[in-house]
Write a protein that holds these residues in place. Structure first.
Motif: not given
Length: 950
Positions: A312, A602, A622, A625
């Motif tokens: 990320g 994540r 998220d 993902d």
């Protein structure tokens, strides 16, 4: 007797399973348990049958196709006589035993199978084979496991075939001559061919694994020049040779000539050595090493790009920062909003203060490290140090027994919060929420803490005895009541509404009182597995959870917030690192993870646990993902969309510290985006050791939450930051600051919509020619300054300790400002740290004063232009500092008269306290009382002068 023992064992097993069903069912996540059981059960039977059936078939064929009139030697004849009575048992028992082991192994891989069945495309391809990354995350691990399992089945079947054939005469050895019957030849050759075909598939799949293997002297992961130009083509050649040799074995099954497959097998072995090992070594040694940087640069670039994507870091803003080192007057005027929010209360130091001031009873407790949150107070966001008052049964001492531990003392009470930027006149935290019953600025909420990090193993609640509440709510009450009692009325655990359930839990907790006690009735509930992190882990077994859960008041409830991560170690070309090593610092012990090495992470889930009823809610933070999407297919309806998150909860979500630590660990190397510079490692960074706790292990300085305005921002934001120093062997070279990383941690307050800035990473890079001091150098300057040392020695007189708080770094005034609170603590048993001084530094200049405001003014030539937030408030704990405004007329005169009287009263009280401290030999208390006396006399003189002028 044996039957009775077996039944007892089975009932114990059943009790444990049934208790799990009741727990998951009550929590609303029964499908998580049943899915795991079903998947593991199906995989067990597949593994069992996959091993047992082929093995049984191989043994049966070898036995049934044996030569009936084969002449055996004397030794084999004796073997047959011994084995024959057990032959039937062995023919079934051996496959069953191997099948059980294979089933257990297969059952443990249920996650790998379900990920393959439900895999979600990633949307990007790898740089070498141009396959979707989802293939490596979900499919390749399954294919390799499947081939490995099948290879094990075939090789064991081949060994069993050879043993059976030899035992029953299908294979006879006479001197140098080996005779094999036709049926045995066919069976052995076909089995060997099948094994070689599986090895061909395995070697072919190993080509794809090169993109996740360590390479380039462990500098990056993934296929480098030698792999691409030698290893990958070589494995393709080996796979082809393995297929060719398998064909030779098939031919042998029909023509009966073993020469060809034997020669082919030898060829395969030689090829494996030459093509698989020697040729790649030659390419690496004679082609790559002489021109390594030139040849490896494209592959290093692949590693940089993939690593930044997997962690990320691909959208990080890099901002050159020419930091000033000269403190000038008014330099902080533009940063007044940031300086007003500087947190001077250290959550790792003030826990004893919380205990002393807010514990009230010995059976309440606060954690050693408190949390940092923020609340909107009177329209302004305010950083706060927070903790819940949890139950600690060890404090009951002589009052401990089953009834008290299980039925009476069942929960903690209330959340305590202190302003991060304020302290009282004597150095105590200033609470915005405190007391029992709770009162303050957070409004009305359910204060009872049944589920927390220090909760008892289990409690039985919700069933009043003879219609009367028996659970101790809190000490005190209306009128002259010594204690107030309550009855839990939520849905927090399985009900004990029949004798069978009570017996099940009596077996689970090995406690017969659950069955025998009259305190347990049909309304009773049993609460267990109460740690918030453990509860989330059980309902979301696929998540790696943050090491810290923090409490917050949300929608009238105290809720624990836990961050969940999806991780993998199969991301192509991405750097593999130890998750536990990255997370460990002076405030976080090194955690133990079952799967520690990762190269993809994540923050996919935000989870909450209600402190009152233990309900768990998972939010898809998220939702892009692919790993989370895949698990949502496996466990449907368990994760709620982010739109279901309330606005108030959204305002308390923060960027997780563990993820930030992992990112800073990676960024120490991967802030360099040019492959040539990266290969030379000419600008590698590392996180500095914590200058305050340099002797502890681990030693890394933790990141800190602060509200501040970074370059590129228009207003201060709740942020998380860390610093970087050079990664070098010389201590002198490691003392300067090279980078400053922050991330916006404020998710906003809009329901279901995150703030656009949340998660935005900003990296300030300092020019290589700058010599901005790092945290270690600044701490050394504080410790060695003669004036500071003299004042600290005065504070240390008597039975007192001086405690340095967290050393904060802020990019303000065009440079970097360091701020460190200094606490004084008596060595008495009931003492606690009091914030007495503040150290500040800018460049090579330092200041040491009573308040941050004073220290900044001294540091910046008498006028910093800052508005520091550490205004001293009355010790009695009001949340608003006293007004300093003045009026006119008689009202003003009355005010000044009142101020004079109050100052005189304060002076008298200070004199009394100073005398008592002198008598007791408590020099810390003496110094504090003397300071209060001086201040009170000054206020009295000011008030008297103001009155005279009227």
């Amino acid at each position: 007797m044996g039957v009775i023992v077996a039944l007892v064992i089975l009932f114990f097993v059943f009790a444990g399973l049934y208790a799990d069903i009741l727990w998951y069912q009550q929590l609303g996540f029964l499908n998580v348990l049943t899915t795991q059981w079903l998947a593991a059960g199906v995989m067990f039977f597949i593994g069992f049958l996959g091993m047992a059936v082929p093995l049984w078939l191989a043994i049966q064929l070898a036995y049934r196709l044996r030569p009936v009139y084969a002449k055996l030697n004397t030794q084999l004849d004796r073997y047959q006589q011994v084995i024959e009575p057990l032959r039937r048992l062995a023919m079934y028992g051996i496959p069953i035993v191997f099948g059980i082991f294979a089933g257990v192994s297969a059952g443990s891989r249920w996650q790998t199978v379900l990920l393959w069945l439900n895999g979600t495309p990633y949307g990007k391809t790898d740089a070498q084979f141009h396959l979707d990354i989802g293939f490596y995350l979900f499919a390749l691990p399954f294919y390799r496991s499947l081939v490995g399992f099948a290879s094990a089945v075939v090789i064991i079947s081949l060994i069993a075939t050879l043993a059976t054939c030899y035992l029953y005469g299908s294979i006879r050895v006479s001197g140098r001559e080996v005779r094999i019957s036709k049926s045995a030849r066919i069976q052995i050759a076909v089995t060997a061919a099948l094994y070689l075909l599986l090895q061909a598939v395995s070697i072919w799949l190993d080509r794809f694994a090169t993109v996740t293997d360590a390479n380039v002297n462990d500098m990056i992961n993934g296929a480098a020049y030698t792999d691409v130009n030698a290893t990958i083509p070589g494995r393709a050649v080996l796979a082809g040779i393995a297929v060719f040799v398998a064909v030779l074995f098939i031919v042998t099954a029909f023509v009966g000539r073993w020469r060809f497959p034997i020669v082919g097998t030898a060829l395969l072995i030689v090829a494996a050595l030459v093509v698989g090992a020697i040729y790649p070594w030659i390419v690496q040694r004679f082609q790559v090493e002489p021109s390594q940087k030139t040849l490896e640069t494209p592959y290093v670039q692949r590693g940089i790009d993939a690593t930044r994507d997997a962690y990320g870091l691909s959208s990080i803003d890099v901002i050159p920062y020419n930091a000033k080192t000269t403190a000038e007057q008014g330099a902080l005027r533009k940063d007044a909003q940031t300086t007003a929010q500087i947190r001077i209360i250290d959550p790792a130091v003030v826990s004893p203060s919380f205990r002393q001031l807010e514990q009230f009873r010995q059976y309440y407790a606060f954690p050693n490290n408190l949390a940092v949150d923020r609340y909107n107070i009177d329209g302004n966001d305010q950083d706060a140090v927070v903790a819940v008052r949890e139950l600690q049964q060890s404090g009951l001492t002589s009052a401990r027994n089953w009834y008290n531990d299980t039925v009476v003392y069942t929960h903690g009470y209330g959340l305590v919060a202190a302003y991060g930027n304020q302290r009282s006149t004597d150095g105590q935290p200033v609470f915005l929420e405190s007391g029992i019953p709770s009162k303050g600025s957070l409004g009305t909420y359910e204060p009872r803490i049944y589920f927390g990090q220090q909760s008892p193993t289990y409690s039985i609640v919700g069933g009043p005895k003879d219609g009367k509440a028996v659970e101790l709510d809190y000490p005190g009450g209306e009128g002259d009541a010594q204690q107030t009692y309550t009855t839990f009325d939520g849905n927090g655990g399985p009900k004990l509404d029949n004798i069978f359930k009570r017996l099940v839990y009596a077996l689970k907790f090995q406690d017969e009182q659950i069955v025998l006690s009259d305190a347990v009735n049909s309304d009773s509930q049993i609460l267990y597995d109460r740690d918030p992190i453990k509860r989330v882990q059980k309902v979301a077994p696929y998540l790696t959870l943050d090491s810290q859960a923090y409490p917050t008041v949300v929608d009238g409830r105290v809720k624990w917030v836990i961050d969940g991560y999806t991780t993998s170690d199969q991301f192509p070309y991405s750097h593999v690192g130890s998750l536990s090593d990255a997370i460990a610092d002076t405030e976080t012990p090194k955690p133990a993870y079952a799967f520690d090495d990762i190269n993809y992470i994540r923050n996919s889930v935000k989870a909450t646990v209600d402190a009152y009823d233990g309900s768990v809610t998972l939010y898809a933070w998220d939702d892009k993902d692919p790993v989370l999407k895949t698990w949502e297919k496996i466990f449907p309806t368990t994760v709620k969309p982010i739109s279901d998150m309330s606005a108030q909860l959204m305002s308390h979500v923060r960027y997780p510290a563990d993820l930030f630590k992992v990112q800073r660990s990676v960024l120490g190397q991967y802030h360099v985006t040019d492959a040539g510079s990266f290969y030379s490692r000419e600008d590698a960074w590392t996180t500095p050791n914590d200058p305050v706790s340099a002797q502890s292990s681990p030693t890394l300085q933790p990141p800190y939450y602060l509200t501040m305005q970074m370059p590129g921002q228009t207003a201060p934001e709740f942020s998380l930051y860390t610093t970087f120093i050079p990664q070098a062997s010389s201590e002198a070279s490691r003392s300067v600051l090279k980078g400053y990383l922050s991330v916006d941690s404020n998710a906003g307050s809009t329901k279901g919509v995150r703030a656009d800035s949340y998660g935005k990473l900003r990296l300030l890079t300092l020019p290589s020619s700058d010599t901005v001091p790092g945290p270690g150098q600044v701490q050394n300057s504080f410790n060695s300054d003669p004036s500071v040392s003299q004042q600290l020695n005065l504070l240390r007189q008597g039975k007192t300790d001086v405690i340095n708080g967290n050393l904060l770094t802020l990019p303000v005034g065009g440079g970097l400002l360091y701020v460190q609170p200094v606490y004084v603590k008596s060595t008495g048993e009931t003492s606690y740290p009091l914030l007495q001084k503040v150290l500040v530094a800018f460049g090579d200049k330092i200041a040491f004063e009573d308040t941050l405001d004073q220290a900044l003014d001294v540091l910046f030539g008498g006028d910093s232009g800052a508005t520091a937030g550490d205004t001293n408030v009355p010790t009695t704990g009001g949340t608003t500092p006293p007004s300093t405004g003045s009026g006119g007329g008689s009202g003003s005169t009355e005010t000044n008269n009142a101020a004079l009287q109050q100052a005189l009263l304060d002076a008298r009280a200070a004199l009394t306290d100073r005398a008592a401290a002198l008598k007791a030999g408590d020099w810390t208390a003496y110094g504090l009382a003397d300071a209060r006396l001086t201040k009170a006399l000054q206020q009295a003189l000011q008030a008297e002068g103001s009155t005279s002028t009227k």
